[in-house]
Scaffold this motif. Structure first.
Motif, PDB file in Angstrom:
ATOM      1  N   ASN A  52      56.413  29.891  66.104  1.00 35.28           N
ATOM      2  CA  ASN A  52      55.307  29.156  65.502  1.00 35.28           C
ATOM      3  C   ASN A  52      54.356  30.076  64.734  1.00 35.28           C
ATOM      4  O   ASN A  52      53.349  29.616  64.189  1.00 35.28           O
ATOM      5  CB  ASN A  52      54.525  28.406  66.577  1.00 35.28           C
ATOM      6  N   GLY A  53      54.691  31.365  64.698  1.00 39.34           N
ATOM      7  CA  GLY A  53      53.861  32.331  63.998  1.00 39.34           C
ATOM      8  C   GLY A  53      54.643  33.115  62.979  1.00 39.34           C
ATOM      9  O   GLY A  53      55.159  32.556  62.002  1.00 39.34           O
ATOM     10  N   ASP A  54      54.768  34.415  63.221  1.00 40.47           N
ATOM     11  CA  ASP A  54      55.455  35.284  62.261  1.00 40.47           C
ATOM     12  C   ASP A  54      56.916  34.911  62.057  1.00 40.47           C
ATOM     13  O   ASP A  54      57.486  35.188  61.006  1.00 40.47           O
ATOM     14  CB  ASP A  54      55.363  36.745  62.723  1.00 40.47           C
ATOM     15  N   GLY A  55      57.551  34.301  63.063  1.00 39.37           N
ATOM     16  CA  GLY A  55      58.972  33.957  62.956  1.00 39.37           C
ATOM     17  C   GLY A  55      59.242  32.574  62.422  1.00 39.37           C
ATOM     18  O   GLY A  55      60.398  32.116  62.417  1.00 39.37           O
ATOM     19  N   ALA A  56      58.207  31.867  61.983  1.00 43.63           N
ATOM     20  CA  ALA A  56      58.405  30.512  61.455  1.00 43.63           C
ATOM     21  C   ALA A  56      59.198  30.559  60.152  1.00 43.63           C
ATOM     22  O   ALA A  56      59.094  31.516  59.378  1.00 43.63           O
ATOM     23  CB  ALA A  56      57.049  29.841  61.229  1.00 43.63           C
ATOM     24  N   VAL A  57      59.991  29.537  59.917  1.00 47.86           N
ATOM     25  CA  VAL A  57      60.700  29.371  58.651  1.00 47.86           C
ATOM     26  C   VAL A  57      60.132  28.144  57.947  1.00 47.86           C
ATOM     27  O   VAL A  57      59.665  27.192  58.596  1.00 47.86           O
ATOM     28  CB  VAL A  57      62.225  29.227  58.855  1.00 47.86           C
ATOM     29  N   GLU A  58      60.168  28.144  56.636  1.00 49.23           N
ATOM     30  CA  GLU A  58      59.435  27.148  55.856  1.00 49.23           C
ATOM     31  C   GLU A  58      59.891  25.717  56.064  1.00 49.23           C
ATOM     32  O   GLU A  58      59.134  24.779  55.864  1.00 49.23           O
ATOM     33  CB  GLU A  58      59.522  27.508  54.357  1.00 49.23           C
ATOM     34  N   TRP A  59      61.136  25.553  56.521  1.00 51.78           N
ATOM     35  CA  TRP A  59      61.673  24.197  56.629  1.00 51.78           C
ATOM     36  C   TRP A  59      61.615  23.641  58.036  1.00 51.78           C
ATOM     37  O   TRP A  59      62.009  22.515  58.285  1.00 51.78           O
ATOM     38  CB  TRP A  59      63.128  24.158  56.142  1.00 51.78           C
ATOM     39  N   GLN A  60      61.133  24.396  59.015  1.00 49.99           N
ATOM     40  CA  GLN A  60      61.248  23.927  60.402  1.00 49.99           C
ATOM     41  C   GLN A  60      60.349  22.740  60.708  1.00 49.99           C
ATOM     42  O   GLN A  60      60.735  21.846  61.469  1.00 49.99           O
ATOM     43  CB  GLN A  60      60.946  25.080  61.372  1.00 49.99           C
ATOM     44  N   ASN A  61      59.160  22.679  60.113  1.00 56.20           N
ATOM     45  CA  ASN A  61      58.241  21.583  60.443  1.00 56.20           C
ATOM     46  C   ASN A  61      58.797  20.221  60.031  1.00 56.20           C
ATOM     47  O   ASN A  61      58.540  19.205  60.689  1.00 56.20           O
ATOM     48  CB  ASN A  61      56.883  21.805  59.773  1.00 56.20           C
ATOM     49  N   SER A  62      59.588  20.206  58.952  1.00 54.64           N
ATOM     50  CA  SER A  62      60.142  18.931  58.485  1.00 54.64           C
ATOM     51  C   SER A  62      61.233  18.396  59.400  1.00 54.64           C
ATOM     52  O   SER A  62      61.653  17.242  59.275  1.00 54.64           O
ATOM     53  CB  SER A  62      60.706  19.093  57.066  1.00 54.64           C
TER      54      SER A  62
END
Length: 417
Positions: A404-414
């Motif tokens: 949920n921080g530095d390791g987040a990827v741009e498409w995960q929230n969708s």
């Protein structure tokens, strides 16, 4: 004057005459012992050998479907195992050739047909097949497991596996995905309910660790299906070495962002400082949903590996009717052959559409071809909650913050609904 003959001697003489007079009449009715049935001695002519030769010449795709591997894979495998399964001719009969032994074994693994049925296509008696198939499977394991199912033993090897997970599934420091399945068997003699599982059938358990390329790193076979699923991993050599810190896993100074090196698993397994599992689905926060989603992406490799395995080797669709030690060998051979074909013939054995794929633009998951068939390998039961160490909880929390921080990827929230 006739000599006197006692009544006892007279009775003995009469019995002897009766025996001699009926001996010739009994011979035609006497059941003759035979070495083997006459038609089985002609298996070169009456078996599927001629069909396979024709398929090699005219229909390579059908040949591959028949044995679950292309002819070059068969030839390679045959050259490796021939020294282990070749038998000498005797004065009584010719030996069954290594090629016939291997084709019979591969056909059994591909179909799971009863040995009494297979004798009509192989031209080999059911009794002989009961020895040939496990023996050939043992030879396959002996020849292939070192190169095609080598369990990592060094820190460098674990880091290579983790690099593949990070590149392919965006999950760092992952040594493999863990899962287990029930393998259906016929009830062993005098076993009672020892192998009777919670789903209502007799089984043994196949536990596996799979890498990012759908290959088995480790398999444990043979735990009785009745044992609680949480104990399956507890009783494995893998988990024993994990608890004893004997796997040579990378230290936190060698891992990405100093996170614990870990294996991903589902709810059937206990949380451990080196084993990550999902958060319970009740009252999930958005951050925990993100963690569960990222973990499930990495776990998908083991689901697909089992699905492909059962789809290619349909002996796993049946209740295997062999002695228990022979069942272990047969199932292990299927896993080793899966890895062999994945590495040597990946494009044909495991095409893109065979496994689940994900469209990163839309988030849509396209199911692999194996999911179009009924599920035949039963999942392990969700484990009973246990006392979880603080280190195990902290490790999962560290990964939650990373994703949920530095390791987040741009498409995960969708992907989260």
């Amino acid at each position: 004057m006739c000599p006197y003959v006692s009544p006892a001697k007279k009775r003995a003489a009469v019995s002897l005459l009766v025996l001699l007079s009926t001996e010739k009449e009994d011979i035609p009715n006497k059941r003759q012992r035979i070495w083997t049935k006459a038609w089985l001695q002609d298996h070169d002519v009456l078996s599927h050998d001629n069909l396979l030769r024709e398929l090699r010449l005219s229909s390579p795709e059908d040949y591959k479907s028949y044995l679950r591997m292309p002819e070059e894979g068969f030839d390679h495998l045959l050259s490796l195992i021939t020294p282990y399964i070749k038998k000498e001719d005797t004065c009584m009969r010719r030996a069954i050739t290594p090629e016939q032994r291997l084709t019979a074994t591969l056909r059994y693994l591909a179909t799971g047909r009863a040995l009494q049925d297979m004798k009509f296509t192989t031209g080999i008696s059911a009794q002989a097949l009961g020895h040939i198939i496990p023996e050939t499977c043992s030879a396959i394991i002996q020849c292939l497991q070192h190169d095609y199912m080598k369990f990592p033993s060094t820190t460098e090897e674990w880091l290579q596996i983790a690099e593949s997970f990070a590149k392919t599934w965006h999950f760092p420091n992952c040594g493999g995905a863990i899962d287990g399945k029930h393998i259906r068997i016929t009830a062993p003699p005098n076993s009672g309910s020892y192998y009777f599982n919670y789903k209502g059938f007799f089984s043994i358990v196949l536990l596996a660790v799979v890498n990012a390329q759908y290959e088995f790193l480790y398999v444990d076979i043979g735990k009785n299906g009745r044992v609680s699923d949480g104990r399956v991993i507890d009783q494995s050599s893998f988990y024993h070495k994990l608890r004893q810190n004997q796997l040579n896993l990378p230290s936190n100074s060698e891992t990405f962002r100093g996170l614990n090196f870990a294996f991903v698993a589902d709810d059937a397994f206990a949380l451990h400082e080196h084993v990550l599992k999902p958060y319970p689905i009740k009252n999930l926060s958005f951050e925990k949903k993100i963690f569960n989603y990222r973990l499930s992406r990495a776990r998908r490799v083991v689901e697909n590996a089992f699905g492909i395995l059962a789809n290619r080797f349909r002996v796993l669709h049946t209740a295997i009717n062999l002695r228990l030690d022979k069942i272990d060998v047969v199932v292990y051979a299927c896993c080793v052959l899966h890895n062999f074909l994945r590495k040597q013939h990946g494009g044909t054995y495991l095409p893109t559409q065979a496994v689940d794929t994900e469209d990163l633009e839309t988030g849509e998951i396209v199911p692999g071809d194996w999911r179009s068939y009924p599920a035949v390998l039963t999942n392990l039961q969700i484990g009973v909650p246990r006392n979880i160490t603080c280190n195990a909880k902290d490790n999962r929390e560290n990964y939650l913050r990373f994703f949920n921080g530095d390791g987040a990827v741009e498409w995960q929230n969708s992907r989260i609904v």
